[in-house]
Design a protein around this motif. Structure first.
Motif, PDB file in Angstrom:
ATOM      1  N   LEU A 124       0.872  -1.211   0.160  1.00 12.40           N
ATOM      2  CA  LEU A 124       0.076   0.163  -0.078  1.00 12.40           C
ATOM      3  C   LEU A 124       1.009   1.226  -0.173  1.00 12.40           C
ATOM      4  CD1 LEU A 124      -2.791  -0.861   2.776  1.00 12.40           C
ATOM      5  CD2 LEU A 124      -2.834  -1.170   0.347  1.00 12.40           C
ATOM      6  N   LYS A 131     -11.980   0.045   6.803  1.00 14.35           N
ATOM      7  CA  LYS A 131     -11.034   0.703   5.767  1.00 14.35           C
ATOM      8  C   LYS A 131     -10.729   1.928   6.274  1.00 14.35           C
ATOM      9  CE  LYS A 131     -14.178  -1.023   1.638  1.00 14.35           C
ATOM     10  NZ  LYS A 131     -13.259  -1.679   1.015  1.00 14.35           N
ATOM     11  N   SER A 191      -6.303   7.322   5.496  1.00 14.51           N
ATOM     12  CA  SER A 191      -7.091   6.572   4.326  1.00 14.51           C
ATOM     13  C   SER A 191      -8.384   6.119   4.728  1.00 14.51           C
ATOM     14  CB  SER A 191      -6.408   5.276   3.932  1.00 14.51           C
ATOM     15  OG  SER A 191      -6.856   4.837   2.953  1.00 14.51           O
ATOM     16  N   ASP A 249     -10.321   4.577   2.362  1.00 17.58           N
ATOM     17  CA  ASP A 249     -10.484   3.378   1.458  1.00 17.58           C
ATOM     18  C   ASP A 249      -9.745   2.287   1.278  1.00 17.58           C
ATOM     19  OD1 ASP A 249      -8.755   4.428   0.437  1.00 17.58           O
ATOM     20  OD2 ASP A 249      -9.466   5.506  -1.602  1.00 17.58           O
ATOM     21  N   LYS A 295      -5.936   2.881  -0.575  1.00 15.76           N
ATOM     22  CA  LYS A 295      -5.859   3.215  -2.033  1.00 15.76           C
ATOM     23  C   LYS A 295      -5.545   4.737  -2.218  1.00 15.76           C
ATOM     24  CE  LYS A 295      -9.537  -0.451  -3.441  1.00 15.76           C
ATOM     25  NZ  LYS A 295     -10.913  -0.365  -4.106  1.00 15.76           N
ATOM     26  N   THR A 296      -6.004   5.525  -1.326  1.00 18.08           N
ATOM     27  CA  THR A 296      -5.537   6.826  -1.440  1.00 18.08           C
ATOM     28  C   THR A 296      -5.542   7.429   0.129  1.00 18.08           C
ATOM     29  OG1 THR A 296      -8.001   7.413  -1.517  1.00 18.08           O
ATOM     30  CG2 THR A 296      -7.114   7.472  -3.400  1.00 18.08           C
ATOM     31  N   TRP A 297      -4.525   8.515   0.207  1.00 17.84           N
ATOM     32  CA  TRP A 297      -4.249   8.916   1.561  1.00 17.84           C
ATOM     33  C   TRP A 297      -4.502  10.369   1.587  1.00 17.84           C
ATOM     34  CZ3 TRP A 297      -3.098   5.280   5.341  1.00 17.84           C
ATOM     35  CH2 TRP A 297      -2.598   4.163   4.984  1.00 17.84           C
TER      36      TRP A 297
END
Length: 696
Positions: A397, A415, A428, A430, A433-435
């Motif tokens: 990740l 999540k 994050s 999700d 996946k994104t931060w």
């Protein structure tokens, strides 16, 4: 500057403000007669303000507005403390995060997060996007290094914070105990354990916020009885040591079964720092288990399936959804990720990849998803690794920054992740996946700062794990924006030095022998190292020149064309780094037993930070280019009065072995100099300041 008498109302400036001068110059205006009416004064001020954009300048004293008699009076001198008391600190940036080794959220509130920085205190976010400091000026202690944070599960307004980080770099900042808040961080009270220095974990009983457990690594640089696991049943008013191995072994990890708070596992770590290196691992390291709240402990380190050799740092995690499943990540010759499905009775190694356990003293943590016992996170140097098959395989990740240390997983919505790394805290929503950005928290650790001769002057510095930057000391918009900061030479621990007369050119060092020159106009980096042979991974005794982690770089104030840097000796360049001359012998003690490999009995760890000893402080007199002072990080002081042809040892007789970190020659008397030394690496936290008036 000669002041010319000018007729009114056409006032003129003699303004030496915009050429490059380090010292603030004052602007004067002289009229043919004293101003006697306010309308003429206003007109003069309008002329001035139309010429100067005062938003970007200091407030200048316009002495022409004073009567001539008053100007002729000699101002009364003020005590230096009175003057200093008027100075106020302001944050000039850059808004870049620094190392975070502890984070937590609050179950039941998906938007509330806390992070502890290793040099910037405690921070709180109510949306994951903006952070607010809640400890500056509030913690009743001097340390801003935070090693552990815990929120009481039964009352989210109760927070416990442990000071002093346990990822024991040689620049580690010690703590001064435990602190408690009962109003979500608005106010804090001291809660004991003053002399633990390095708190690695805090656990709070799920039902009783007064029952608290603390894991302490103790004093990092010496054997210490303040190591181990401590328990309080009165909210921190009193403490009992409930697990202790020996003075060389501290507690690095402590985890609890949330459904059965009397069941806990502790990881004990035998580790010690010296000025010249690290030893991680030994017979004291191991895994301990209690089922009665710490009244009794069992050493389970040799249970079936665990490594048989010397153990080092260990990370542990219990699967909240199935607490008989326990994970351990272990530093050992046959280490790796281990899993137990029977509450620690037996174990199986499920992963042995070095990518999960490299530089073990700095990482080696593991976290299980609260809902899925097969989802496991392992923070490491280049990624937050995640496994969805019980630890057998891991994928990356990609977080916003490297050197990942810690992750909190929201038990209500898994999540939602809160992660801490060398660039700060990041969220994050999700599953990784994104931060969120880490450029929203001004918690950077700067090794050194420098200034140039521009107006307004610019500030140069190197930030741990980010590199080097420069930016203006003031800005026309008021707040200095992040975009005003620019990259300069070079590494994370260097002195970033502007070239006199051309601040677009800077000099800086990196690991081992890296030394570069950077031109901001072209973006070019050029090696100007006195010894460009790069020998990464070697011990100090194997290196021809011991270029340290953070070594002096400076231009002579008496001869701005002379550039200096150091290893165990002093180098000088007269052509901006194109060629170099060694102008001193070895000015350190050069003791072989301090130049040995570093890391310990399991793994070597030689990144350049352990290069020792070297010349750690260097200064050239502004009154005489041939008068040079040098101090070493093993406690010697030398001076030369002939530009390096000969050197005299002038170590202060009352100074024990120490690291000389600054020498400041007098600006008015060649015979006088000031020296500071530090001995925290000898477990001595007293200040050492010396003065000489006879060249030592």
């Amino acid at each position: 500057m000669q002041l010319t008498q000018l007729p009114l109302p056409r006032a003129r400036w003699s303004l030496p403000l915009f050429p490059m001068h380090r010292h603030v110059r004052y602007a004067y205006i002289r009229t043919s007669e004293d101003l006697k009416n306010s309308s003429r004064r206003i007109q003069i001020m309008k002329n001035i303000l139309s010429f100067v954009n005062v938003r970007a300048l200091f407030i200048f004293v316009i002495i022409a507005l004073l009567p001539a008699a008053a100007r002729s009076q000699k101002p009364a001198s003020l005590p230096s403390q009175t003057l200093m008391s008027k100075l106020k600190w302001r944050c000039v940036g850059p808004y870049i995060g620094g190392r975070v080794v502890t984070v937590t959220g609050v179950p039941g509130n998906n938007h509330l997060f806390y992070a502890g920085t290793v040099g910037g205190g405690v921070w709180k976010s109510t949306d994951g996007a903006e952070w607010e400091n809640i400890s500056d000026g509030k913690l009743p202690g001097p340390s801003a290094s935070i090693g552990a944070i815990a929120v009481a599960p039964s009352n989210p307004n109760i927070l416990y914070v442990g000071t002093g980080e346990a990822d024991i770099r040689n620049t580690v900042i010690p703590g001064d105990g435990l602190f408690k808040s009962t109003d979500a961080g608005k106010t804090w009270q001291y809660a004991g354990l003053r002399d633990t220095h390095s708190i690695s974990a805090i656990l709070v009983d799920p039902k009783d916020p007064n029952v608290v457990y603390v894991a302490s690594l103790g004093h990092v640089f010496a054997p210490d009885p303040n190591r181990g696991v401590f328990k309080s049943t009165d909210g921190g008013k009193s403490w009992t040591k409930i697990l202790f191995v020996d003075n060389d072994t501290g507690a690095i990890c402590l985890v609890m079964d949330p459904g059965n708070p009397g069941s806990m596992y502790a990881a004990m770590w035998e580790a010690i720092r010296r000025p010249w290196g690290l030893s991680s691992g030994g017979p004291g390291s191991g895994i301990y288990k209690t089922t009665d709240g710490g009244a009794h402990w069992t050493n389970i380190s040799r249970n079936s399936g665990l490594p048989s050799g010397v153990l080092g740092r260990i990370g542990l995690s219990i699967a909240a959804s199935k607490p008989e499943i326990v994970y351990a990540i272990i530093q050992a010759k046959d280490g790796g990720v281990f899993r137990s499905d029977d509450a620690g009775a037996t174990w199986k190694r499920v992963n042995e990849e070095m990518k999960l356990r490299q530089r073990a003293f700095y990482y080696m943590t593991i976290y299980v998803d609260p809902k899925d016992p097969n989802t496991v996170y392992a923070p490491e140097v280049d990624a937050l690794w995640v496994s969805h098959d019980g630890g057998r395989t891991f994928t990356k990740l990609k977080t916003p920054h490297g050197d990942n240390h810690v992750v909190w997983i929201n038990p209500d919505d898994t999540k939602i992740l809160l992660e801490g790394n060398d660039g700060g805290a990041t969220v994050s929503t999700d599953g990784g996946k994104t931060w969120s950005t880490v450029h929203n928290q001004p918690t950077a650790q700067f090794y050194h700062v420098n200034i140039d001769e521009q107006f307004p002057y610019h500030i140069y510095g190197a930030q741990q794990d980010e590199g080097s930057f420069e930016g203006p000391s003031s800005h026309s918009g008021g707040l200095i924006p992040f975009g005003a900061w620019r990259e300069v030479a070079y590494g994370e621990s260097t002195y970033a030095v502007p070239q006199p007369g051309d601040p677009k050119i800077t000099y800086g060092s990196g690991y081992y022998s890296i030394f570069v020159k950077h031109d901001q106009r072209t973006g070019e980096f050029r090696s100007v190292s006195p010894w460009p042979h790069y020998q990464e991974g070697l011990s100090s005794g194997e290196l021809k020149y011991r270029f340290g982690w953070t070594r002096p770089i400076l231009f002579s104030p008496a001869n701005p064309k002379q550039l200096f840097t150091t290893a165990q000796c002093v180098f000088r360049s007269d052509d901006y780094g194109a060629t170099w001359n060694q102008i001193s012998p070895d000015l350190t003690r050069n003791q072989p037993n301090t130049e040995i490999p570093s890391g310990g009995p399991i793994d070597l760890d030689q990144s350049g930070a352990e290069v020792y000893p070297l010349v750690s402080a260097l200064a050239v007199s502004s009154l005489d280019a041939n008068l040079i002072w040098a101090g070493s990080d093993d406690g010697l002081v030398h001076v030369t009065t002939d530009g390096g042809k000969s050197w005299q040892k002038v170590t202060p007789p009352g100074l024990p072995e120490s690291s000389i970190n600054c020498i400041e020659p007098s600006h008015t008397d060649k015979q006088t100099a000031y020296l500071t030394a530090r001995r925290y690496m000898w477990d001595d936290f007293k200040p050492y300041v010396f003065k000489t008036t006879d060249l030592g």
